[in-house]
Scaffold this motif. Structure first.
Motif, mmCIF file in Angstrom:
data_model
loop_
_atom_site.group_PDB
_atom_site.id
_atom_site.type_symbol
_atom_site.label_atom_id
_atom_site.label_comp_id
_atom_site.label_asym_id
_atom_site.label_seq_id
_atom_site.Cartn_x
_atom_site.Cartn_y
_atom_site.Cartn_z
ATOM 1 N N UNK A 46 -17.074 41.668 42.675
ATOM 2 C CA UNK A 46 -16.324 41.663 43.931
ATOM 3 C C UNK A 46 -16.638 40.412 44.742
ATOM 4 N N UNK A 47 -17.917 40.033 44.827
ATOM 5 C CA UNK A 47 -18.291 38.834 45.581
ATOM 6 C C UNK A 47 -17.710 37.577 44.932
ATOM 7 N N UNK A 48 -17.686 37.530 43.615
ATOM 8 C CA UNK A 48 -17.102 36.365 42.939
ATOM 9 C C UNK A 48 -15.605 36.274 43.206
ATOM 10 N N UNK A 49 -14.914 37.423 43.213
ATOM 11 C CA UNK A 49 -13.476 37.415 43.517
ATOM 12 C C UNK A 49 -13.238 36.908 44.936
ATOM 13 N N UNK A 50 -14.054 37.372 45.884
ATOM 14 C CA UNK A 50 -13.899 36.936 47.274
ATOM 15 C C UNK A 50 -14.139 35.430 47.393
ATOM 16 N N UNK A 51 -15.157 34.925 46.716
ATOM 17 C CA UNK A 51 -15.455 33.488 46.769
ATOM 18 C C UNK A 51 -14.303 32.681 46.193
ATOM 19 N N UNK A 52 -13.746 33.118 45.083
ATOM 20 C CA UNK A 52 -12.621 32.391 44.478
ATOM 21 C C UNK A 52 -11.438 32.376 45.439
ATOM 22 N N UNK A 53 -11.170 33.493 46.106
ATOM 23 C CA UNK A 53 -10.055 33.539 47.068
ATOM 24 C C UNK A 53 -10.297 32.582 48.228
ATOM 25 N N UNK A 54 -11.511 32.580 48.791
ATOM 26 C CA UNK A 54 -11.794 31.697 49.922
ATOM 27 C C UNK A 54 -11.734 30.230 49.517
ATOM 28 N N UNK A 55 -12.262 29.890 48.355
ATOM 29 C CA UNK A 55 -12.256 28.502 47.917
ATOM 30 C C UNK A 55 -10.831 28.036 47.661
ATOM 31 N N UNK A 56 -10.040 28.856 46.986
ATOM 32 C CA UNK A 56 -8.657 28.458 46.719
ATOM 33 C C UNK A 56 -7.863 28.334 48.020
ATOM 34 N N UNK A 57 -8.096 29.222 48.972
ATOM 35 C CA UNK A 57 -7.406 29.135 50.258
ATOM 36 C C UNK A 57 -7.815 27.867 51.008
ATOM 37 N N UNK A 58 -9.090 27.523 50.967
ATOM 38 C CA UNK A 58 -9.565 26.321 51.643
ATOM 39 C C UNK A 58 -8.970 25.065 51.001
ATOM 40 N N UNK A 59 -8.938 25.019 49.684
ATOM 41 C CA UNK A 59 -8.353 23.873 48.999
ATOM 42 C C UNK A 59 -6.868 23.767 49.333
ATOM 43 N N UNK A 60 -6.173 24.866 49.353
ATOM 44 C CA UNK A 60 -4.748 24.864 49.717
ATOM 45 C C UNK A 60 -4.536 24.334 51.130
ATOM 46 N N UNK A 61 -5.370 24.782 52.069
ATOM 47 C CA UNK A 61 -5.231 24.317 53.454
ATOM 48 C C UNK A 61 -5.540 22.830 53.564
ATOM 49 N N UNK A 62 -6.501 22.333 52.773
ATOM 50 C CA UNK A 62 -6.824 20.908 52.828
ATOM 51 C C UNK A 62 -5.676 20.072 52.258
ATOM 52 N N UNK A 63 -5.025 20.576 51.197
ATOM 53 C CA UNK A 63 -3.940 19.832 50.581
ATOM 54 C C UNK A 63 -2.703 19.835 51.489
ATOM 55 N N UNK A 64 -2.357 21.006 52.017
ATOM 56 C CA UNK A 64 -1.164 21.131 52.851
ATOM 57 C C UNK A 64 -1.397 20.447 54.188
ATOM 58 N N UNK A 65 -2.574 20.568 54.711
ATOM 59 C CA UNK A 65 -2.909 19.891 55.959
ATOM 60 C C UNK A 65 -2.657 20.788 57.137
#
Length: 50
Positions: free
Chosen positions: A31-50
């Motif tokens: 569960x913690x690994x799934x949460x980390x993957x979601x947060x990291x992917x969301x952060x990368x998406x926000x950095x790319x989109x701006x």
């Protein structure tokens, strides 16, 4: 532990307790690994989109 219990019964209880704890710990880790993957992917998406 019971004083009149057999050693085999105590070993079985210990092993069963260990297995149940491992299963619960495995689900918590997954569960913690799934949460980390979601947060990291969301952060990368926000950095790319701006």
């Amino acid at each position: 532990m019971q004083n009149n219990g057999s050693l085999g019964g105590e070993i079985v209880l210990f092993v069963l307790n260990f297995i149940i704890g491992s299963v619960i710990g495995g689900f918590a880790l997954a569960w913690r690994l799934i949460v980390v993957v979601c947060y990291v992917s969301l952060t990368v998406y926000r950095l790319i989109v701006g």
